[in-house]
Design a protein around this motif. Sequence first.
Motif, PDB file in Angstrom:
ATOM      1  N   GLU B 246       0.873  -1.231   0.029  1.00 49.39           N
ATOM      2  CA  GLU B 246       0.098   0.139   0.075  1.00 49.39           C
ATOM      3  C   GLU B 246       0.826   1.178   0.023  1.00 49.39           C
ATOM      4  O   GLU B 246       0.591   2.202  -0.517  1.00 49.39           O
ATOM      5  N   ALA B 247       2.088   1.086   0.831  1.00 43.77           N
ATOM      6  CA  ALA B 247       2.724   2.458   0.856  1.00 43.77           C
ATOM      7  C   ALA B 247       3.498   2.772  -0.452  1.00 43.77           C
ATOM      8  O   ALA B 247       3.348   3.829  -0.788  1.00 43.77           O
ATOM      9  N   GLU B 248       3.835   1.573  -1.270  1.00 44.63           N
ATOM     10  CA  GLU B 248       4.544   1.873  -2.501  1.00 44.63           C
ATOM     11  C   GLU B 248       3.233   2.346  -3.485  1.00 44.63           C
ATOM     12  O   GLU B 248       3.828   3.306  -4.119  1.00 44.63           O
ATOM     13  N   GLU B 249       2.323   1.918  -3.385  1.00 45.57           N
ATOM     14  CA  GLU B 249       1.209   2.488  -4.134  1.00 45.57           C
ATOM     15  C   GLU B 249       0.909   3.941  -3.892  1.00 45.57           C
ATOM     16  O   GLU B 249       0.973   4.802  -4.670  1.00 45.57           O
ATOM     17  N   GLU B 250       0.899   4.246  -2.631  1.00 43.86           N
ATOM     18  CA  GLU B 250       0.733   5.706  -2.338  1.00 43.86           C
ATOM     19  C   GLU B 250       1.945   6.578  -2.813  1.00 43.86           C
ATOM     20  O   GLU B 250       1.693   7.618  -3.486  1.00 43.86           O
ATOM     21  N   GLN B 251       3.234   5.978  -2.730  1.00 44.01           N
ATOM     22  CA  GLN B 251       4.294   6.680  -2.897  1.00 44.01           C
ATOM     23  C   GLN B 251       4.179   6.778  -4.610  1.00 44.01           C
ATOM     24  O   GLN B 251       4.606   7.974  -4.944  1.00 44.01           O
ATOM     25  N   ALA B 252       3.590   5.766  -5.371  1.00 45.28           N
ATOM     26  CA  ALA B 252       3.627   5.905  -6.620  1.00 45.28           C
ATOM     27  C   ALA B 252       2.547   7.047  -7.065  1.00 45.28           C
ATOM     28  O   ALA B 252       2.929   7.653  -8.077  1.00 45.28           O
ATOM     29  N   LYS B 253       1.372   6.915  -6.394  1.00 49.05           N
ATOM     30  CA  LYS B 253       0.480   8.132  -6.587  1.00 49.05           C
ATOM     31  C   LYS B 253       1.096   9.461  -6.460  1.00 49.05           C
ATOM     32  O   LYS B 253       0.833  10.191  -7.370  1.00 49.05           O
ATOM     33  N   LYS B 254       1.869   9.760  -5.350  1.00 49.73           N
ATOM     34  CA  LYS B 254       2.268  10.778  -4.819  1.00 49.73           C
ATOM     35  C   LYS B 254       3.229  11.446  -6.080  1.00 49.73           C
ATOM     36  O   LYS B 254       3.242  12.341  -6.407  1.00 49.73           O
ATOM     37  N   GLN B 256       3.209  10.489  -9.301  1.00 48.95           N
ATOM     38  CA  GLN B 256       2.380  10.728 -10.238  1.00 48.95           C
ATOM     39  C   GLN B 256       1.684  11.944 -10.252  1.00 48.95           C
ATOM     40  O   GLN B 256       1.966  12.842 -11.085  1.00 48.95           O
ATOM     41  N   ASN B 257       1.134  12.181  -9.057  1.00 51.10           N
ATOM     42  CA  ASN B 257       0.521  13.672  -8.886  1.00 51.10           C
ATOM     43  C   ASN B 257       1.459  14.793  -8.834  1.00 51.10           C
ATOM     44  O   ASN B 257       1.608  15.843  -9.607  1.00 51.10           O
ATOM     45  N   GLY B 258       2.764  14.508  -8.249  1.00 48.75           N
ATOM     46  CA  GLY B 258       4.000  15.590  -8.416  1.00 48.75           C
ATOM     47  C   GLY B 258       4.264  15.677  -9.774  1.00 48.75           C
ATOM     48  O   GLY B 258       4.531  16.856 -10.228  1.00 48.75           O
ATOM     49  N   GLY B 259       4.523  14.537 -10.550  1.00 46.52           N
ATOM     50  CA  GLY B 259       4.577  14.650 -11.978  1.00 46.52           C
ATOM     51  C   GLY B 259       3.644  15.454 -12.596  1.00 46.52           C
ATOM     52  O   GLY B 259       4.251  16.375 -13.397  1.00 46.52           O
ATOM     53  N   ALA B 260       2.351  15.387 -12.506  1.00 48.49           N
ATOM     54  CA  ALA B 260       1.409  15.898 -13.007  1.00 48.49           C
ATOM     55  C   ALA B 260       1.519  17.407 -12.831  1.00 48.49           C
ATOM     56  O   ALA B 260       1.126  18.309 -13.735  1.00 48.49           O
ATOM     57  N   ARG B 261       2.065  17.857 -11.590  1.00 46.06           N
ATOM     58  CA  ARG B 261       1.833  19.217 -11.199  1.00 46.06           C
ATOM     59  C   ARG B 261       2.808  20.179 -11.933  1.00 46.06           C
ATOM     60  O   ARG B 261       3.760  20.154 -12.503  1.00 46.06           O
TER      61      ARG B 261
END
Lengths: 393, 261
Positions: B246-254, B256-261
């Motif tokens: 889960e942590a990994e997923e979260e990290q990946a999302k973050k 991603q989000n960071g990348g989108a911004r």
Amino acid sequence: MKIKFTFWRAVFAVIMIAGMYSTYVRYFHGLGASTNMTDQFPWGFWIGFDCLCGVMLAAGGFCIVGAVYLFNVESLHSVVRPAVLTAFLGYLLFIVGLLFDLGRPWFIWHQLIYMNPHSVMFEVGMCVMTYTTVLFFEFLPNVFERFNLRQPIKWIKRIYPVLIVLGILLSTLHQSSLGSLYLIMPSKLHPFWYSPALPFFFFGSAVAVGLAMTIFESTQSAKAMGRHLESKVLVQLGGALLVALWMNALLRLEDYWHRDMLRQILKPGYEAYFLWVELLLAFVIPITMLSFKKVRLSPQGLYLASIISLLGFITNRLNVALIGFETFVGHHYVPKWTEFSVTLMIIAMGFFLFAVAVRYLPIFPAQEHAVVQTVRQPVAGPALGEAVLNAGD
Amino acid sequence: MSKAILYDATMCIGCKQCESACAQQNSLPYNDSVAAEPVQSAHKWTVVLTKDDKFMRRLCMHCEKPACASACPVGALHKTKPGPVVYDVWKCIGCRYCMVACPFSQPKYEWGSLNPRVRKCIMCPDRLAAGKQTACAEICPTGATKFGDRDDLLREARERIRQNPGTYLDRIYGYNEVGGTSVLILSSQKVEDYGYPASAKIGDTPLPEYTGRVMERVPDFIPVWTLVLGGIYWISHRREEVAAAEAEEEQAKKTQNGGAR
């Protein structure tokens, strides 16, 4: 500092020399010359202390391993290694003690070929033998890490779940079986200590002692190394100890109530005095102490409470092994000085080996970094090690 | 049928010939000073005790279900079919659990020896195998020590009590004690006065049952407890794995989000 160093060295030397002499008496003049055991008292101080107490004091290994690896109590991770080390040394020294006590120690391996599955002693023997092997494997990573051997650590990691489950299974079996040993003598052991629940008492006290011992040795070695003590770990252990003491106390109380002994244990008498000492030290004082939050949060308070409870449980085992038989036998048994001397030597060996292990192996987390550094720059090591060895013994 | 010894204290004259015959049979030293020793030891397996003008013999009781044999980790002691509880010295490791376990405190130890043995009356198994009676029974001039089949001896003991109720206490010591023994004692006095444990204290239950109750659970306990411990390990580490994933997923999302911004 230098005087203290010499003083403890001198004490150690005296203990070892006296121990060597007693060892000579034991093996060249026999059990009769080296002990006060008789046909009426065939089990003496070596069984009572070296075996019953020794195995109990080494219980920290399986308690802490169980808490950390089975129940994921991550915060206790830093005490796993010292607890496993203590357990490993404890069992090795227990076997050394056994070699003194057995009449024919050179046939100790007969256990493996002439098995009697009905014998509790057989079960204890087999479990102790296997568990010492398990502890050896649990201890090995320290050595591998010290020499930077990555591959074998991986192998051990792979079998770690098996080691953990096996270790706890074997501990459950033989810690309780030490109590079962006495089930066969309902007419000999005093009713204060003879109870059908003996295996439960022995297992329960092993858990409590395992926790108390971990508090004791962490504090002791932290003092010795001038290392900052992780009080969070101690507080957690202290809380668990309080629960364990309560469980043990209630179990004992229930047993006395069930066997209608409550009034008898309050009557003054030879056995009663020993029982009172035991109950006071093992339960009343430490439980009272630990019930105060102030004590539970102070490292000194926890240290003191755990030492007192340790003394209480040691008294308990000696009562079962020695005092509980005196009425049946009809006379007192007082160990010969050589018996004490051998036991002292074994304890001193334990302290010494612990200090050596802590000095050369990455046992404590603070040490871990130091050793990594030592590996890179070998000059930095000795000063720290000296301090450890110095205070350790 | 299992053999036994019936000792009738009222018939004993205290001549101690059983002591000397025992010593001779088992190659033990015997002289006046040994004869005078009032206790059993590694070199004195049986003793005739004297109190006023009454006598009492002590020897291994050869329990039907011997505590010593069940206690021995290497099976150095065992009950033989004909009755004797015998000792195989070459197996013994010297733990002395037999001595502690025995309710009659019969096994004795060679404390002075560097290769000590456990010693006790072994009921002359060689003589029994040759169809003879024990040395002590053979030599007894009055028949106070009698050898025979246990059932026959029990019947005879009951008969003696029935015929002379005034002479005997109405009790055959060893009939039921700790589940019955191969040595039976008839007496006009309490055997407890001579160091025997009280019947009420040792009870009728064979002592191996006390440890047996625990030991018989071990074979079931091992797999069950292994499963429980393994299960707990699996669950708690499964949780860890899930948390890590889960942590990994979260990290990946973050990221991603960071990348989108």
